[in-house]
Scaffold this motif. Sequence first.
Motif, PDB file in Angstrom:
ATOM      1  N   CYS A  50     -28.049  30.895 -22.645  1.00 29.94           N
ATOM      2  CA  CYS A  50     -28.918  30.493 -21.541  1.00 29.94           C
ATOM      3  C   CYS A  50     -29.434  29.083 -21.817  1.00 29.94           C
ATOM      4  N   ASN A  51     -29.227  28.165 -20.883  1.00 30.17           N
ATOM      5  CA  ASN A  51     -29.676  26.780 -21.023  1.00 30.17           C
ATOM      6  C   ASN A  51     -30.449  26.362 -19.794  1.00 30.17           C
ATOM      7  N   TYR A  52     -31.276  25.355 -19.969  1.00 31.54           N
ATOM      8  CA  TYR A  52     -31.928  24.754 -18.827  1.00 31.54           C
ATOM      9  C   TYR A  52     -30.938  23.843 -18.117  1.00 31.54           C
ATOM     10  N   GLU A  53     -31.088  23.724 -16.810  1.00 29.01           N
ATOM     11  CA  GLU A  53     -30.182  22.881 -16.026  1.00 29.01           C
ATOM     12  C   GLU A  53     -30.222  21.437 -16.517  1.00 29.01           C
ATOM     13  N   LYS A  54     -31.391  20.962 -16.874  1.00 26.40           N
ATOM     14  CA  LYS A  54     -31.562  19.577 -17.318  1.00 26.40           C
ATOM     15  C   LYS A  54     -30.701  19.288 -18.543  1.00 26.40           C
ATOM     16  N   ALA A  55     -30.540  20.256 -19.431  1.00 28.45           N
ATOM     17  CA  ALA A  55     -29.751  20.055 -20.644  1.00 28.45           C
ATOM     18  C   ALA A  55     -28.260  19.881 -20.336  1.00 28.45           C
ATOM     19  N   ALA A  56     -27.800  20.410 -19.211  1.00 25.08           N
ATOM     20  CA  ALA A  56     -26.378  20.337 -18.857  1.00 25.08           C
ATOM     21  C   ALA A  56     -26.034  19.060 -18.092  1.00 25.08           C
ATOM     22  N   GLU A  57     -27.042  18.347 -17.618  1.00 25.76           N
ATOM     23  CA  GLU A  57     -26.790  17.143 -16.827  1.00 25.76           C
ATOM     24  C   GLU A  57     -26.344  16.002 -17.732  1.00 25.76           C
ATOM     25  N   PRO A  58     -25.302  15.265 -17.317  1.00 24.35           N
ATOM     26  CA  PRO A  58     -24.845  14.134 -18.133  1.00 24.35           C
ATOM     27  C   PRO A  58     -25.861  12.990 -18.116  1.00 24.35           C
ATOM     28  N   PRO A  59     -25.865  12.154 -19.167  1.00 31.36           N
ATOM     29  CA  PRO A  59     -26.804  11.019 -19.194  1.00 31.36           C
ATOM     30  C   PRO A  59     -26.477  10.006 -18.090  1.00 31.36           C
ATOM     31  N   LEU A  60     -27.508   9.270 -17.688  1.00 31.35           N
ATOM     32  CA  LEU A  60     -27.363   8.326 -16.576  1.00 31.35           C
ATOM     33  C   LEU A  60     -27.407   6.882 -17.063  1.00 31.35           C
ATOM     34  N   ASN A  61     -26.612   6.034 -16.434  1.00 27.77           N
ATOM     35  CA  ASN A  61     -26.618   4.598 -16.656  1.00 27.77           C
ATOM     36  C   ASN A  61     -27.897   4.039 -16.034  1.00 27.77           C
ATOM     37  N   GLN A  62     -28.626   3.193 -16.759  1.00 29.60           N
ATOM     38  CA  GLN A  62     -29.914   2.678 -16.266  1.00 29.60           C
ATOM     39  C   GLN A  62     -29.749   1.801 -15.024  1.00 29.60           C
ATOM     40  N   GLU A  63     -28.686   1.018 -14.979  1.00 30.81           N
ATOM     41  CA  GLU A  63     -28.435   0.180 -13.798  1.00 30.81           C
ATOM     42  C   GLU A  63     -28.154   1.062 -12.576  1.00 30.81           C
ATOM     43  N   ALA A  64     -27.371   2.118 -12.785  1.00 30.26           N
ATOM     44  CA  ALA A  64     -27.076   3.057 -11.696  1.00 30.26           C
ATOM     45  C   ALA A  64     -28.342   3.788 -11.264  1.00 30.26           C
ATOM     46  N   GLU A  65     -29.210   4.107 -12.228  1.00 31.44           N
ATOM     47  CA  GLU A  65     -30.469   4.787 -11.906  1.00 31.44           C
ATOM     48  C   GLU A  65     -31.360   3.897 -11.040  1.00 31.44           C
ATOM     49  N   ALA A  66     -31.369   2.592 -11.316  1.00 28.35           N
ATOM     50  CA  ALA A  66     -32.168   1.668 -10.506  1.00 28.35           C
ATOM     51  C   ALA A  66     -31.637   1.616  -9.073  1.00 28.35           C
TER      52      ALA A  66
END
Length: 148
Positions: A50-66
């Motif tokens: 059992c995992n939290y959904e947040k743990a399964a999400e891939p890391p995000l590029n900071q430029e893409a996040e902006a």
Amino acid sequence: MLLNTPKISSWLTLFTFAISTALIPACSLSRLPRNMSLKAFDPHRKEFTCNYEKAAEPPLNQEAEALFREGLALTSFDLWPDDRDHKKAAILWTKASEKDHWGAMLNLATLYLRGAGVERDTELAVQMVEKAMLLGVPRAFHLMVRIT
């Protein structure tokens, strides 16, 4: 009245069975173009963590996040509906999704489904969600269920 007679009732049952068995091979999941093995949904697997959904999400590029956040600001519910700029948000989310930002992919897919700011294109929306699914994003699986 007439259907309650045993002869007609058994005939209808036999007819229904014959039709359903004839259609089953035509609807085989292995023949669908987008059928893929989903290990996470195998009911016979031996292990489960059992995992939290947040743990399964891939890391995000900071430029893409902006870019993603700028698109969110343009479509915010704090703005009047006429002041929301879905077209510009679609451009920003397209740039962010090219950098594998899964949130931008899902929001862009939603715009394509609704036809908000872009021409309505269900196929392109499905492709965007599939790309997010391949990244392993749990929300992408949920959105795909809602699309289909």
